[in-house]
Scaffold this motif. Structure first.
Motif, mmCIF file in Angstrom:
data_model
loop_
_atom_site.group_PDB
_atom_site.id
_atom_site.type_symbol
_atom_site.label_atom_id
_atom_site.label_comp_id
_atom_site.label_asym_id
_atom_site.label_seq_id
_atom_site.Cartn_x
_atom_site.Cartn_y
_atom_site.Cartn_z
ATOM 1 N N ARG A 258 0.691 -1.075 0.138
ATOM 2 C CA ARG A 258 0.014 -0.165 -0.009
ATOM 3 C C ARG A 258 0.935 1.209 0.119
ATOM 4 O O ARG A 258 0.503 2.468 -0.676
ATOM 5 N N SER A 259 2.250 0.940 0.757
ATOM 6 C CA SER A 259 2.954 2.336 0.510
ATOM 7 C C SER A 259 3.418 2.595 -0.583
ATOM 8 O O SER A 259 3.735 3.796 -0.787
ATOM 9 N N LEU A 260 3.213 1.930 -1.534
ATOM 10 C CA LEU A 260 3.854 2.205 -2.993
ATOM 11 C C LEU A 260 2.488 2.775 -4.181
ATOM 12 O O LEU A 260 2.723 2.719 -5.226
ATOM 13 N N GLY A 261 1.455 2.706 -3.457
ATOM 14 C CA GLY A 261 0.133 2.752 -4.093
ATOM 15 C C GLY A 261 -0.305 1.808 -5.009
ATOM 16 O O GLY A 261 -0.988 2.000 -6.180
ATOM 17 N N ARG A 262 0.183 0.802 -4.894
ATOM 18 C CA ARG A 262 -0.061 -0.773 -5.349
ATOM 19 C C ARG A 262 -1.341 -1.462 -4.967
ATOM 20 O O ARG A 262 -1.600 -1.434 -3.730
ATOM 21 N N ARG A 263 -1.913 -2.085 -5.600
ATOM 22 C CA ARG A 263 -2.860 -3.284 -5.308
ATOM 23 C C ARG A 263 -2.192 -4.374 -4.754
ATOM 24 O O ARG A 263 -1.206 -5.105 -5.282
ATOM 25 N N PHE A 264 -2.862 -5.080 -3.756
ATOM 26 C CA PHE A 264 -2.194 -6.036 -3.243
ATOM 27 C C PHE A 264 -3.322 -7.488 -2.986
ATOM 28 O O PHE A 264 -4.658 -7.253 -3.228
ATOM 29 N N GLU A 265 -2.831 -8.697 -3.114
ATOM 30 C CA GLU A 265 -3.677 -9.797 -3.417
ATOM 31 C C GLU A 265 -3.069 -11.238 -2.658
ATOM 32 O O GLU A 265 -1.620 -11.410 -2.927
ATOM 33 N N GLN A 266 -3.769 -11.717 -1.788
ATOM 34 C CA GLN A 266 -3.324 -12.927 -1.342
ATOM 35 C C GLN A 266 -3.352 -14.108 -2.662
ATOM 36 O O GLN A 266 -4.365 -13.807 -3.348
ATOM 37 N N ARG A 267 -2.408 -14.951 -2.915
ATOM 38 C CA ARG A 267 -2.568 -15.901 -3.497
ATOM 39 C C ARG A 267 -2.090 -17.262 -3.269
ATOM 40 O O ARG A 267 -1.949 -17.458 -1.911
ATOM 41 N N THR A 268 -2.517 -18.258 -3.854
ATOM 42 C CA THR A 268 -2.122 -19.684 -3.674
ATOM 43 C C THR A 268 -0.664 -19.916 -4.142
ATOM 44 O O THR A 268 -0.213 -19.194 -4.639
ATOM 45 N N THR A 269 -0.286 -20.896 -3.671
ATOM 46 C CA THR A 269 1.206 -21.353 -4.157
ATOM 47 C C THR A 269 1.357 -21.318 -5.800
ATOM 48 O O THR A 269 2.347 -20.870 -6.301
ATOM 49 N N LEU A 270 0.258 -21.516 -6.499
ATOM 50 C CA LEU A 270 0.073 -21.552 -7.732
ATOM 51 C C LEU A 270 -0.513 -20.554 -8.679
ATOM 52 O O LEU A 270 -1.020 -20.551 -9.734
ATOM 53 N N TYR A 271 -0.369 -19.320 -7.844
ATOM 54 C CA TYR A 271 -1.137 -18.115 -8.259
ATOM 55 C C TYR A 271 -2.483 -18.264 -8.728
ATOM 56 O O TYR A 271 -2.867 -17.507 -9.383
ATOM 57 N N GLN A 272 -3.259 -18.783 -7.789
ATOM 58 C CA GLN A 272 -4.592 -18.763 -7.976
ATOM 59 C C GLN A 272 -5.320 -17.782 -6.759
ATOM 60 O O GLN A 272 -4.501 -17.506 -5.816
ATOM 61 N N GLN A 273 -6.576 -17.443 -6.901
ATOM 62 C CA GLN A 273 -7.165 -16.580 -5.855
ATOM 63 C C GLN A 273 -7.335 -17.384 -4.784
ATOM 64 O O GLN A 273 -7.686 -18.639 -4.722
ATOM 65 N N VAL A 274 -7.306 -16.850 -3.549
ATOM 66 C CA VAL A 274 -7.460 -17.336 -2.217
ATOM 67 C C VAL A 274 -9.136 -17.151 -1.760
ATOM 68 O O VAL A 274 -9.477 -16.134 -1.870
ATOM 69 N N PRO A 275 -9.770 -18.238 -1.267
ATOM 70 C CA PRO A 275 -11.065 -18.238 -1.050
ATOM 71 C C PRO A 275 -11.179 -17.006 0.346
ATOM 72 O O PRO A 275 -10.183 -16.684 1.093
ATOM 73 N N LYS A 276 -12.389 -16.506 0.562
ATOM 74 C CA LYS A 276 -12.441 -15.116 1.544
ATOM 75 C C LYS A 276 -12.272 -15.739 2.832
ATOM 76 O O LYS A 276 -11.649 -15.144 3.804
ATOM 77 N N GLU A 277 -12.753 -17.105 3.077
ATOM 78 C CA GLU A 277 -12.579 -17.379 4.417
ATOM 79 C C GLU A 277 -11.057 -17.560 4.941
ATOM 80 O O GLU A 277 -10.693 -17.396 5.895
#
Length: 795
Positions: free
Chosen positions: A746-765
């Protein structure tokens, strides 16, 4: 053109003298660029005139004085230390000892002074003060002590990193009555040639050269250069050739003699380059050309020699050193970068096991970068020191722009082209990082990812002897840092469950090569996690562990990888790669997989459907060519299989590494080198590997923040239990929580995202569980001697 060096002196001179100056200079410059790129070196030194007394009476010298002309015959040890400490405070690395030749053979005052100091000879005293410099300061002695015997050279080798003597001329004619060397027995050319040969036999990095304008002819200059080349061809020890121009000094026999003009000096320097070829270091002292010194670069030289911010040039006191800022500015205006070196040149640093005394080699390695030049800063991976603030410098090698364009277009660069990028200095480093970050933006936009995971290092017992590893322990080496352990399967399962409860989507499991482990052991570890937490991605087992597991079951690697895959293995870490250069691996991990074997395991994993990461460990004993080989191996593998998810540069943390403690390695990469590794990897691997990761464990929050602006798009894992780098001495903790990850991004004005090991989206829970996680409970470190319990007992 260097074939001219094999011609007779007469033919060589005729060829050089009929060549237009513009062509001569261009050929010299082309050779210089081929051998040294855009680097022009110098040594920051203090000049220590141990004694001005000398038995010789050269016709041009004002350095040598009679006893009545000096306050005392020799500097005292206290005098020497005062000069050295002033130099150390001013950032010097070299203590240049220059002294007259054997004054005790001529002057009673010299003999009496030596006796009062407790020594029989000048060389004995010199040996003592060099040892004192090494003991009390960080300076490295370079010795110009005149003609010495081979035993004396050998003694001084233990207290100096380099030695030297100017041949000046091969012509005995100058020793005749009226000549420059009349009455100077130590200027006998054959005597000097014999000493230079003795230094070669003793494996001493050595400086020599010629003095022009003292009555010699151009033919005699060529003969002198060829004599030196013959010595170097035989022993390989001449690290630099100096072309020094005579300056007439009042009060000498040669006070009224004509000095060589600048064109003559430039001609001689260019001829020297053509005689010695691309790789030799050719030096012309800049202070002896006064304000015209920048023109010396036209002749193909690559070194300015020793420059002192503290002491005068006692041999040429009328010619002050150029100010370092002025020297740097002039060098950059000519299209080069000014590089500080030690008194021992980079090529001899690379061969320090051969060329340096063991104790001196350790001090040298700790002072240099992977190119053998002086480190630009005191920062090192794993420390809490702030990042160095490098001033903006101009571009010096616009030739790399073509390489950047080709890399951006996805072309495969050659090994030499990649090496050129790693050698970048000054503003070229910023240009490379900008090009890499542009590619990063094209591939990932403003998105930065990370994964919530836990490291589980199930054993630190290892039968291998990797010289960089502070984590693994021998079978019962409790005297080493930390006790040997071998986790019970219950503990492995418990840690996986705790990680899941804290929002993890991955456990990363690796360990030492435990002699009790078989292929079944790794399958048990895998099942321990998958039975406890079926939804957990298991990222586990280095190629070395896979190879060991297959060997213990006497099955092919492919079959074993299929068994692991079918048992629930999700992906492999591309670790145990270190450096994919077998010459380096033979030193740092001789019993590990070689380059081909490592690539085969990773490639086979891809073929059976298992993705992998890829890594490099850099900053120890390897060089830029090794980095280039490594990256190109990965690129070629990825082009064939497409199975690599990301590339993770791992800066060497030296503090507790065995080879560092033994004084056999550098102290990790410099910050410039860290920037370049992340940026150049982005360029070289484009477009095949699009994720470049920075290791917070090695670099800290400040480091990864900076690298996100230089080609990096991924911050790796939160880890929860980092232990391998901590064992090596890193001070950056064992967990980087999601809150911290996102604050950095966030300090760089970038978006962040949690990922899985294989670069898939992480379930909300999973994401929600990762924030505000409970503190980790105490770990149970099952002693190595305890009997492994089976997973069936885990409730």
């Amino acid at each position: 053109m260097n074939t001219l060096a094999h011609a007779s002196p007469e033919k060589l001179l005729a060829s050089l003298q009929t060549m237009p100056l513009s062509e001569l200079f261009q050929r010299a410059q082309d050779l210089r660029r081929s051998g040294h790129g855009t680097a022009i070196s110098y040594s920051r030194k203090v000049f220590i005139p141990l004694t001005h007394l000398c038995r010789d009476v050269c016709g041009y010298c004002t350095f040598a004085k009679a006893p009545r002309e000096v306050a005392k015959p020799y500097l005292s040890p206290e005098d020497v230390l005062a000069i050295a400490r002033a130099g150390e405070k001013a950032g010097c690395h070299e203590a240049l000892f220059t002294l007259g030749d054997k004054p005790e053979l001529r002057y009673t005052a010299a003999r009496d002074a030596l006796a009062e100091l407790g020594f029989d000879s000048t060389v004995d005293y010199l040996e003592s003060v060099c040892a004192l410099i090494l003991k009390e300061t960080g300076l490295l002695p370079h010795i110009n002590a005149g003609v010495m015997t081979e035993p004396e050279i050998a003694r001084l080798r233990k207290v100096s990193v380099s030695q030297g003597i100017m041949l000046e001329t091969i012509s005995p004619r100058l020793g005749e009555r009226g000549g420059a060397h009349f009455g100077s027995p130590d200027k006998d050319p054959q005597l000097r040639v014999e000493m230079i040969a003795a230094a070669g036999r003793q494996r001493v990095p050595f400086t020599s050269g010629i003095l022009i304008g003292i009555g010699e002819t151009r033919l005699e200059r060529i003969q002198s250069l060829l004599a030196l080349k013959d010595l170097h061809d035989q022993y390989g020890h001449l690290q630099e050739i100096i072309v020094q121009n005579f300056r007439a000094k009042p009060g000498t026999r040669f006070a009224g003699c004509d000095e060589p003009d600048l064109d003559d000096l430039l001609w001689t320097a260019a001829a020297t380059r053509l005689v010695f070829g691309a790789t030799m270091n050719i030096q012309v002292p800049p202070n002896l050309s006064y304000d015209a010194f920048p023109r010396l670069l036209e002749a193909g030289i690559n070194d300015w020699g020793g420059i002192s911010p503290v002491t005068a040039d006692h041999v040429n006191p009328e010619a002050p050193w150029p100010d370092l800022a002025k020297l740097e500015s002039a060098t950059e205006r000519a299209g080069f970068s000014l590089q500080q070196r030690l008194a021992v040149y980079p090529a001899y640093v690379a061969g320090s096991a051969i060329w340096l005394d063991k104790q001196l080699a350790t001090r040298v390695l700790r002072a240099v970068d992977a190119d053998g030049f002086v480190r630009e800063d005191d920062w090192m991976p794993g420390s809490l020191e702030p990042l160095p603030l490098a001033p903006r410098r101009p571009r010096v090698n616009v030739g790399i722009d073509a390489l950047l364009s080709r890399a951006a277009a996805g072309s495969r660069l050659t090994e030499s082209e990649v090496t050129t990028l790693f050698k970048a200095r000054a503003g070229d480093v910023d240009a490379i990082c900008l090009a890499a970050d542009t590619l990063r933006s094209q591939a990932s936009g403003d998105l930065v990812r990370y994964v919530v995971n836990r490291n589980i290092n199930y054993t630190n017992v290892c039968s291998y002897q990797c010289s960089f590893c502070a984590f693994s322990k021998g079978k019962m080496h409790e005297q080493l840092r930390g006790k040997p352990y071998d986790l019970a399967l219950e503990e492995v399962a418990r840690r996986a469950r705790e990680a899941w409860n804290r929002g993890a989507t991955e456990v990363c499991m690796q360990g030492g090569i435990n002699p009790r482990y078989t292929g079944d052991t790794y399958l048990e570890l895998l099942r321990a996690v998958k039975d406890e937490v079926p939804g957990m991605h298991v990222h586990a087992f280095s190629p070395l562990e896979v190879a060991q597991g297959a060997a213990t079951l006497d099955i092919p690697v492919r079959r074993y990888l299929e068994m692991l895959r079918d048992a629930g293995l999700g992906s492999l870490p591309g670790t145990a790669a270190e450096i994919l250069d077998d010459e380096v691996r033979a030193f740092i991990c001789p019993d590990k997989l070689n380059t081909e074997e490592w690539l085969n395991v990773i490639g086979t994993a891809h073929e059976v459907g298992l993705r992998t990461t890829s890594t490099i460990m850099f900053g120890h004993v390897e060089h830029y060519e090794s980095w280039a080989k490594h990256l190109l191996h990965l690129r070629d593998l990825q082009e064939r299989t497409g199975g690599i998810t990301e590339f993770v540069p791992l800066p060497f943390v030296h503090m507790e590494a065995p080879m560092s403690l033994r004084g056999q390695s550098r102290i990790g990469p410099t910050w410039r080198e860290v920037r370049l590794m992340h940026a150049v990897s982005r360029l070289v691997l484009n477009p095949l590997i699009t994720n470049i990761q920075a290791s917070w464990v090695k670099l800290g929050e400040q480091g990864v923040t900076a690298l996100l602006q230089g080609g990096v798009n991924d911050l790796g894992g939160t880890l929860m239990n980092e232990s391998i780098s901590r064992a090596a001495g890193t001070q950056h903790g064992q967990e980087f929580a999601p809150e911290q990850m996102e604050a950095v991004i966030r300090s760089l004005g970038r978006r962040f995202e949690q990922r899985t090991t294989l670069y898939q989206q992480v379930p909300k829970e999973r994401q929600e569980a990762s924030f505000g996680a409970a503190p980790l409970t105490d770990m149970v470190m099952t002693p190595f001697s305890a009997k492994r319990k089976h997973v069936e007992n885990v409730s």
